[in-house]
Design an enzyme around this catalytic site. Structure first.
Site, PDB file in Angstrom:
ATOM      1  N   HIS A 150       1.365  -1.238  -7.644  1.00 14.05           N
ATOM      2  CA  HIS A 150       0.205  -0.451  -8.037  1.00 14.05           C
ATOM      3  C   HIS A 150      -0.792  -1.281  -8.856  1.00 14.05           C
ATOM      4  CE1 HIS A 150      -1.902   3.202  -9.499  1.00 14.05           C
ATOM      5  NE2 HIS A 150      -1.450   3.709  -8.368  1.00 14.05           N
ATOM      6  N   ASN A 154      -0.316  -0.866  -1.744  1.00 15.27           N
ATOM      7  CA  ASN A 154       0.298  -0.420  -3.003  1.00 15.27           C
ATOM      8  C   ASN A 154       1.813  -0.461  -2.925  1.00 15.27           C
ATOM      9  OD1 ASN A 154      -1.364   0.507  -5.231  1.00 15.27           O
ATOM     10  ND2 ASN A 154      -2.307   1.877  -3.752  1.00 15.27           N
ATOM     11  N   ASP A 193     -14.026   2.957   2.620  1.00 12.61           N
ATOM     12  CA  ASP A 193     -12.625   3.283   2.316  1.00 12.61           C
ATOM     13  C   ASP A 193     -11.755   2.059   2.612  1.00 12.61           C
ATOM     14  OD1 ASP A 193     -10.656   6.056   2.305  1.00 12.61           O
ATOM     15  OD2 ASP A 193      -9.828   4.224   3.200  1.00 12.61           O
ATOM     16  N   GLU A 200      -9.299   5.323  -3.226  1.00 18.52           N
ATOM     17  CA  GLU A 200      -9.796   4.041  -2.708  1.00 18.52           C
ATOM     18  C   GLU A 200     -11.063   4.265  -1.879  1.00 18.52           C
ATOM     19  OE1 GLU A 200      -8.558   6.078  -0.279  1.00 18.52           O
ATOM     20  OE2 GLU A 200      -7.911   4.453   1.052  1.00 18.52           O
ATOM     21  N   ASP A 230      -4.674  -1.847  -8.121  1.00 17.30           N
ATOM     22  CA  ASP A 230      -5.788  -1.622  -9.063  1.00 17.30           C
ATOM     23  C   ASP A 230      -6.751  -2.804  -9.053  1.00 17.30           C
ATOM     24  OD1 ASP A 230      -4.796   0.810  -9.789  1.00 17.30           O
ATOM     25  OD2 ASP A 230      -4.126   0.208 -11.795  1.00 17.30           O
TER      26      ASP A 230
HETATM   27  P1  GH3 Z   1      -6.440   4.351   5.827  1.00 19.25           P
HETATM   28  O1  GH3 Z   1      -6.603   2.972   6.381  1.00 19.25           O
HETATM   29  O2  GH3 Z   1      -6.360   5.366   6.904  1.00 19.25           O
HETATM   30  O3  GH3 Z   1      -7.498   4.665   4.826  1.00 19.25           O
HETATM   31  O4  GH3 Z   1      -5.038   4.388   5.076  1.00 19.25           O
HETATM   32  P2  GH3 Z   1      -4.751   4.361   3.528  1.00 19.25           P
HETATM   33  O5  GH3 Z   1      -3.336   3.973   3.333  1.00 19.25           O
HETATM   34  O6  GH3 Z   1      -5.754   3.513   2.860  1.00 19.25           O
HETATM   35  O7  GH3 Z   1      -5.049   5.863   3.124  1.00 19.25           O
HETATM   36  P3  GH3 Z   1      -4.203   6.886   2.302  1.00 19.25           P
HETATM   37  O8  GH3 Z   1      -5.167   7.980   1.965  1.00 19.25           O
HETATM   38  O9  GH3 Z   1      -2.958   7.262   3.036  1.00 19.25           O
HETATM   39  O10 GH3 Z   1      -3.783   6.149   0.995  1.00 19.25           O
HETATM   40  C1  GH3 Z   1      -4.636   5.895  -0.057  1.00 19.25           C
HETATM   41  C2  GH3 Z   1      -3.846   5.225  -1.132  1.00 19.25           C
HETATM   42  O11 GH3 Z   1      -4.691   4.849  -2.225  1.00 19.25           O
HETATM   43  C3  GH3 Z   1      -2.781   6.103  -1.703  1.00 19.25           C
HETATM   44  C4  GH3 Z   1      -2.866   5.890  -3.193  1.00 19.25           C
HETATM   45  O12 GH3 Z   1      -1.638   5.482  -3.710  1.00 19.25           O
HETATM   46  C5  GH3 Z   1      -3.862   4.776  -3.359  1.00 19.25           C
HETATM   47  N1  GH3 Z   1      -4.656   4.924  -4.564  1.00 19.25           N
HETATM   48  C6  GH3 Z   1      -5.541   5.904  -4.860  1.00 19.25           C
HETATM   49  N2  GH3 Z   1      -6.062   5.694  -6.095  1.00 19.25           N
HETATM   50  C7  GH3 Z   1      -5.511   4.575  -6.575  1.00 19.25           C
HETATM   51  C8  GH3 Z   1      -5.642   3.855  -7.807  1.00 19.25           C
HETATM   52  O13 GH3 Z   1      -6.391   4.206  -8.712  1.00 19.25           O
HETATM   53  N3  GH3 Z   1      -4.904   2.712  -7.956  1.00 19.25           N
HETATM   54  C9  GH3 Z   1      -4.079   2.283  -6.961  1.00 19.25           C
HETATM   55  N4  GH3 Z   1      -3.409   1.151  -7.176  1.00 19.25           N
HETATM   56  N5  GH3 Z   1      -3.917   2.946  -5.828  1.00 19.25           N
HETATM   57  C10 GH3 Z   1      -4.619   4.076  -5.619  1.00 19.25           C
HETATM   58 MG    MG Z   2      -7.809   4.074   2.926  1.00 18.65          MG
HETATM   59 MG    MG Z   3      -8.996   7.329   1.721  1.00 15.53          MG
END
Ligand code: GH3
Ligand code: MG
Ligand code: MG
Ligand code: MG
Length: 301
Positions: free
Chosen positions: A188, A183, A175, A219, A192
Site C-alpha cells: 500500500h 497494491n 484512472d 486512484e 501511495d
Molecule cells: P482498473 O484497471 O480496471 O482500473 O483496475 P484497478 O485495479 O485499478 O481498479 P479497482 O477499482 O479494482 O482498484 C482500485 C484500487 O485502488 C483499490 C484500492 O486499494 C486502491 N486505492 C484506492 N485509494 C488508494 C490509496 O489512497 N492508496 C493506495 N495505496 N491505494 C488506493
Molecule cells: Mg484503476
Molecule cells: Mg478506479
C-alpha cells in the site's frame, strides 16, 4: 500552495481626514494601508483591493458605516473580510446593532491606541487561520492537489463561466490501470507513492490558468479544462498518458503493460443554455470505461 506569511492590508474608512491620519499612523509600520473617505469609496476599494480587515467609521454623510457593512456582507467577494467599527456612537443598543449586522468588533471613540492595535491584530489572526483551514479543506491529504469537494465547486463555477462566454469546457477522468494488483503485490505504501507521482505528472501537464487537476477519489483523477477545445484536450490526455509511461514505474503483475499506466476518458461541451447535470461527468466516465475495455493505457472521447 498555501499562503502563510504575507503582509496584511487594512482599509481605513473615515470621512474625517484627521481620524484617517491617526489610524494610518498607528498601523502603517505593520500593515499596508488603504484609505477611503466615504462609504461609496469604501465599497469600491474593498472590492478592488480585497483588504484583510476594514476599520469602519459609522457616522459619514451619504452612505453610513452600517449600510456599508450590509453591502459588504451581500457581496461574495467581500463577505468574509472582518470589519471593525470605530465610532463615536457609544450606546449599548448601537453597539449591539453593529455586532448583529456582522461586525467582527466595535470600538468607541475616543479609543486607546494600544487596545485598537491588539484587537486588529487578533482579528487578522482569526481571519488568517480561517483562510488556511479553508485552503487545507480543499486539498487532498496524500497528493496535495485539490480534492473532490474543490473539484465539484470548480465544475459548477466553470460551467457558468463557459455558459456566459460561449466557450467549450473539457473534462478528463484519468484512472490508474490495474492498481489493485499493484497494491496487492507492491504494498500500500508503494501504491501511495504512485498516486503522488501521478498527481505530480498531471499537475505539470495541465498548467494553463483556469485548469484544475484534482484527486476525485481512490486512484481516479480529474482534469477540468475551461475554454479548451476537444483537439487541445485530447492532446493533453495523450501527453499525460505518455508522461506516466515515461516514468517507467514497474508493475510486474499488470496484465496490460510492464509499468504503471493510465486510462483516460474525456468529454467536451459548450454549456450554452444547459444546466449542469450529471450527464457531463458521466460522459467522461463512459469514455473512460471504453478506454479500459479497449485494453487500457489509452484515452477515449
Ligand atoms: P482498473 O484497471 O480496471 O482500473 O483496475 P484497478 O485495479 O485499478 O481498479 P479497482 O477499482 O479494482 O482498484 C482500485 C484500487 O485502488 C483499490 C484500492 O486499494 C486502491 N486505492 C484506492 N485509494 C488508494 C490509496 O489512497 N492508496 C493506495 N495505496 N491505494 C488506493
Ligand atoms: Mg484503476
Ligand atoms: Mg478506479
Ligand atoms: Mg464620521
Amino acid at each position: 500552495m498555501i499562503d502563510t506569511e504575507r503582509q496584511f492590508t487594512l482599509l481605513i474608512v473615515d470621512d474625517e481626514k484627521q481620524n484617517r491620519l491617526l489610524l494610518t499612523e498607528l498601523f502603517q509600520d505593520e500593515y499596508k494601508i488603504i484609505q477611503a473617505k466615504s462609504g461609496m469609496q469604501a465599497l469600491e476599494r474593498a472590492q478592488t483591493h480585497t483588504p484583510d480587515l476594514i476599520l469602519l467609521d459609522v457616522l459619514m454623510p451619504e452612505l453610513d458605516g452600517m449600510t456599508v457593512l450590509r453591502e459588504l456582507k451581500r457581496n461574495d467577494a467581500t463577505r468574509q473580510i472582518p470589519v471593525i467599527f470605530i465610532t463615536a456612537l457609544n450606546s449599548p443598543s448601537e453597539e449591539e446593532w453593529g455586532l448583529l449586522l456582522g461586525a467582527a468588533d466595535y470600538i468607541t471613540k475616543p479609543f486607546h491606541p494600544s487596545i485598537v492595535r491588539v484587537r486588529v491584530h487578533n482579528h487578522l489572526q482569526i481571519a488568517h487561520q480561517r483562510r488556511l483551514l479553508e485552503q487545507i479543506a480543499a486539498l487532498d491529504g496524500l497528493t496535495g492537489i485539490p480534492n473532490r469537494r474543490r473539484f465539484d465547486e470548480a465544475l459548477a463555477q466553470e460551467w457558468s463561466r463557459c455558459q456566459r462566454s460561449g466557450q467549450p469546457l473539457s473534462l478528463i477522468i484519468a484512472d490508474v490501470d490495474h492498481f489493485k494488483r499493484y497494491n496487492d503485490t507492491q504494498g500500500h505504501a508503494a501504491g501511495d507513492r504512485v498516486l503522488q507521482e501521478v498527481a505530480a505528472v498531471l499537475r505539470h501537464s495541465a498548467r494553463r490558468p483556469g485548469d484544475l487537476v484534482a484527486r476525485y477519489g481512490g486512484e481516479e483523477f480529474v482534469l477540468l479544462l475551461p475554454e479548451t477545445s476537444p483537439q487541445q484536450a485530447r492532446q493533453l490526455a495523450e501527453d499525460v498518458r505518455q508522461r506516466v509511461v515515461a516514468r517507467h514505474i514497474a508493475h510486474p503483475t499488470s496484465p496490460s503493460a510492464p509499468c504503471i499506466t493510465l486510462s483516460l476518458g474525456g468529454i467536451t461541451t459548450i454549456p450554452g443554455g444547459n444546466e449542469l447535470t450529471p450527464d457531463f461527468f458521466e460522459g467522461a466516465d463512459d469514455a473512460l470505461y471504453q478506454a479500459k475495455a479497449q485494453g487500457r493505457n489509452r484515452w477515449c472521447w
